[in-house]
Design a protein around this motif. Structure first.
Motif, PDB file in Angstrom:
ATOM      1  N   TYR A 196       0.828  -1.197   0.000  1.00 15.64           N
ATOM      2  CA  TYR A 196       0.000   0.000   0.000  1.00 15.64           C
ATOM      3  C   TYR A 196       0.867   1.254   0.000  1.00 15.64           C
ATOM      4  CZ  TYR A 196      -3.923   3.018   1.370  1.00 15.64           C
ATOM      5  OH  TYR A 196      -4.894   3.984   1.421  1.00 15.64           O
ATOM      6  N   GLY A 197       0.727   2.069  -1.035  1.00 19.74           N
ATOM      7  CA  GLY A 197       1.633   3.187  -1.217  1.00 19.74           C
ATOM      8  C   GLY A 197       1.275   4.451  -0.474  1.00 19.74           C
ATOM      9  N   SER A 198       0.115   4.504   0.154  1.00 18.92           N
ATOM     10  CA  SER A 198      -0.283   5.724   0.857  1.00 18.92           C
ATOM     11  C   SER A 198       0.305   5.813   2.255  1.00 18.92           C
ATOM     12  CB  SER A 198      -1.814   5.818   0.937  1.00 18.92           C
ATOM     13  OG  SER A 198      -2.362   5.992  -0.353  1.00 18.92           O
ATOM     14  N   CYS A 199       0.945   4.736   2.706  1.00 17.66           N
ATOM     15  CA  CYS A 199       1.621   4.720   4.002  1.00 17.66           C
ATOM     16  C   CYS A 199       2.992   4.073   3.812  1.00 17.66           C
ATOM     17  CB  CYS A 199       0.813   3.946   5.039  1.00 17.66           C
ATOM     18  SG  CYS A 199       1.631   3.786   6.647  1.00 17.66           S
ATOM     19  N   VAL A 200       4.025   4.733   4.306  1.00 21.24           N
ATOM     20  CA  VAL A 200       5.378   4.176   4.269  1.00 21.24           C
ATOM     21  C   VAL A 200       5.887   4.113   5.696  1.00 21.24           C
ATOM     22  CG1 VAL A 200       7.752   4.528   3.522  1.00 21.24           C
ATOM     23  CG2 VAL A 200       5.875   4.964   1.937  1.00 21.24           C
ATOM     24  N   TYR A 201       6.418   2.951   6.057  1.00 21.39           N
ATOM     25  CA  TYR A 201       6.854   2.713   7.429  1.00 21.39           C
ATOM     26  C   TYR A 201       8.296   2.223   7.387  1.00 21.39           C
ATOM     27  CZ  TYR A 201       6.028   1.366  12.378  1.00 21.39           C
ATOM     28  OH  TYR A 201       6.038   1.260  13.753  1.00 21.39           O
ATOM     29  N   PHE A 202       9.215   3.077   7.846  1.00 22.41           N
ATOM     30  CA  PHE A 202      10.623   2.701   7.926  1.00 22.41           C
ATOM     31  C   PHE A 202      10.926   2.150   9.314  1.00 22.41           C
ATOM     32  CE2 PHE A 202      10.676   6.108   4.710  1.00 22.41           C
ATOM     33  CZ  PHE A 202      11.426   5.517   3.702  1.00 22.41           C
ATOM     34  N   ARG A 203      11.583   0.985   9.365  1.00 21.56           N
ATOM     35  CA  ARG A 203      12.097   0.451  10.632  1.00 21.56           C
ATOM     36  C   ARG A 203      13.606   0.354  10.490  1.00 21.56           C
ATOM     37  NH1 ARG A 203      10.416  -4.370  13.494  1.00 21.56           N
ATOM     38  NH2 ARG A 203      10.088  -3.146  15.371  1.00 21.56           N
ATOM     39  N   LEU A 204      14.322   1.181  11.226  1.00 19.45           N
ATOM     40  CA  LEU A 204      15.765   1.303  11.087  1.00 19.45           C
ATOM     41  C   LEU A 204      16.427   0.612  12.272  1.00 19.45           C
ATOM     42  CD1 LEU A 204      15.871   5.004   9.878  1.00 19.45           C
ATOM     43  CD2 LEU A 204      15.627   2.909   8.536  1.00 19.45           C
ATOM     44  N   HIS A 205      16.967  -0.575  12.004  1.00 19.63           N
ATOM     45  CA  HIS A 205      17.465  -1.447  13.067  1.00 19.63           C
ATOM     46  C   HIS A 205      18.923  -1.210  13.429  1.00 19.63           C
ATOM     47  CE1 HIS A 205      13.746  -3.700  12.705  1.00 19.63           C
ATOM     48  NE2 HIS A 205      13.970  -3.920  11.423  1.00 19.63           N
ATOM     49  N   GLY A 206      19.607  -0.344  12.669  1.00 23.49           N
ATOM     50  CA  GLY A 206      21.033  -0.138  12.889  1.00 23.49           C
ATOM     51  C   GLY A 206      21.844  -0.924  11.885  1.00 23.49           C
ATOM     52  N   SER A 207      22.853  -0.289  11.287  1.00 26.31           N
ATOM     53  CA  SER A 207      23.666  -0.950  10.270  1.00 26.31           C
ATOM     54  C   SER A 207      25.087  -0.392  10.340  1.00 26.31           C
ATOM     55  CB  SER A 207      23.058  -0.706   8.880  1.00 26.31           C
ATOM     56  OG  SER A 207      23.796  -1.349   7.878  1.00 26.31           O
ATOM     57  N   PRO A 208      26.111  -1.227  10.326  1.00 20.77           N
ATOM     58  CA  PRO A 208      26.088  -2.655   9.991  1.00 20.77           C
ATOM     59  C   PRO A 208      25.705  -3.580  11.149  1.00 20.77           C
ATOM     60  CG  PRO A 208      28.335  -1.952  10.342  1.00 20.77           C
ATOM     61  CD  PRO A 208      27.492  -0.709  10.421  1.00 20.77           C
ATOM     62  N   ARG A 209      25.829  -3.131  12.389  1.00 24.38           N
ATOM     63  CA  ARG A 209      25.505  -4.001  13.520  1.00 24.38           C
ATOM     64  C   ARG A 209      24.083  -3.708  13.977  1.00 24.38           C
ATOM     65  NH1 ARG A 209      28.618  -4.597  19.405  1.00 24.38           N
ATOM     66  NH2 ARG A 209      27.558  -6.537  20.014  1.00 24.38           N
ATOM     67  N   VAL A 210      23.202  -4.675  13.767  1.00 23.28           N
ATOM     68  CA  VAL A 210      21.785  -4.495  14.081  1.00 23.28           C
ATOM     69  C   VAL A 210      21.600  -4.217  15.568  1.00 23.28           C
ATOM     70  CG1 VAL A 210      19.542  -5.642  14.096  1.00 23.28           C
ATOM     71  CG2 VAL A 210      21.072  -5.936  12.154  1.00 23.28           C
ATOM     72  N   TYR A 211      20.778  -3.215  15.849  1.00 25.29           N
ATOM     73  CA  TYR A 211      20.410  -2.753  17.183  1.00 25.29           C
ATOM     74  C   TYR A 211      21.521  -1.954  17.886  1.00 25.29           C
ATOM     75  CZ  TYR A 211      16.829  -6.295  16.421  1.00 25.29           C
ATOM     76  OH  TYR A 211      15.824  -7.060  15.871  1.00 25.29           O
ATOM     77  N   TRP A 212      22.721  -1.926  17.328  1.00 25.08           N
ATOM     78  CA  TRP A 212      23.848  -1.251  17.978  1.00 25.08           C
ATOM     79  C   TRP A 212      24.344  -0.034  17.197  1.00 25.08           C
ATOM     80  CZ3 TRP A 212      26.191  -2.856  22.640  1.00 25.08           C
ATOM     81  CH2 TRP A 212      25.683  -4.053  23.171  1.00 25.08           C
ATOM     82  N   SER A 213      24.528  -0.192  15.896  1.00 24.62           N
ATOM     83  CA  SER A 213      25.198   0.846  15.104  1.00 24.62           C
ATOM     84  C   SER A 213      24.360   2.113  14.980  1.00 24.62           C
ATOM     85  CB  SER A 213      25.511   0.326  13.704  1.00 24.62           C
ATOM     86  OG  SER A 213      26.425  -0.751  13.756  1.00 24.62           O
ATOM     87  N   ALA A 214      25.044   3.263  15.086  1.00 26.59           N
ATOM     88  CA  ALA A 214      24.412   4.552  14.806  1.00 26.59           C
ATOM     89  C   ALA A 214      24.481   4.823  13.310  1.00 26.59           C
ATOM     90  CB  ALA A 214      25.120   5.655  15.575  1.00 26.59           C
TER      91      ALA A 214
END
Length: 231
Positions: free
Chosen positions: A154-172
């Motif tokens: 659905y293109g009327s809503c965009v939801y970004f989930r940014l987990h951290g990269s390269p280290r997931v949950y850690w990297s800024a």
């Protein structure tokens, strides 16, 4: 993750969106949602993650538990934003899953976003099905099922989930990444798209810093006088 109403109130003084992950691990009482809704400014919206017992243990096996969950979170009233359905990597798209999502839409008309982690969800046919059902596919970083951080469905809503990269949950996230994302978001907002951005790179406390940086970059882009600069 927020702990306690006082922390929620402090958070709401800075941000206008929060993703509730505690509902992924355990059911909540309706009065909890009612209290949250009453304790925050009018412009704050809650995204609520569907209970893991429904998405991972039962694997969306039937509509009953989904309907109960949806009725519970609607205690947030007009503060309720998207319901987030995260699926395990072992859950492919099947006709049965498609039928269950169709059944969900028959009982719930609110915003729904889906974070699948199986490659079968990345096809054009599945994206069309999600578009028909008005279900947005999460744009995740690091990317989960595509080569890029791309939304789908659905293109009327965009939801970004940014987990951290390269280290997931850690990297800024670096400023360059956030600046490019800000330009992209500003263009979406100009088209009337509802955009959500959730940072959960929280292990070193980077999520709040990155979120504030992104707010500032978006504000700078939106206030530029020449639309041509949004490139």
């Amino acid at each position: 993750m927020l702990h306690g109403d006082s922390q929620l109130e402090r958070y709401a003084s800075v941000f206008n969106a929060v993703e509730v992950n505690s509902t992924f691990y355990r059911p909540h009482l309706r009065k909890t949602f009612e209290r949250w809704a009453a304790s925050v400014p009018e412009d704050l919206r809650f995204a609520v993650k569907m209970y893991t017992g429904i998405t991972h243990l039962r694997k969306l096996a039937d509509i009953g538990p989904e309907q109960e969950f949806l009725e519970m979170v609607q205690a947030l009233g007009d503060r309720l934003g998207p319901v987030l359905i995260q699926l395990p990597p072992s859950h492919p798209f099947t006709d049965v899953t498609g039928d269950l999502l169709t059944a969900l839409r028959e009982v719930y008309d609110g915003t729904v976003v889906l974070e699948p982690r199986h490659l079968s969800w990345a096809t054009g046919d599945v994206s069309e099905r999600l578009e028909e059902l008005r279900i947005a596919r999460v744009a995740a970083d690091p990317p989960l099922i595509t080569d890029r951080m791309e939304p789908g469905g659905y293109g009327s809503c965009v939801y970004f989930r940014l987990h951290g990269s390269p280290r997931v949950y850690w990297s800024a996230y670096e400023e360059e990444f956030l600046q490019k994302l800000a330009v992209r978001i500003a263009a979406m907002l100009a088209e009337g798209i509802h955009v959500w951005v959730i940072f959960d790179n929280t292990a070193y406390g980077s999520a709040s810093t990155n979120a504030i940086q992104l707010q500032q970059f978006i504000a700078a882009v939106v206030t530029r006088p020449a639309p041509g600069l949004l490139t």
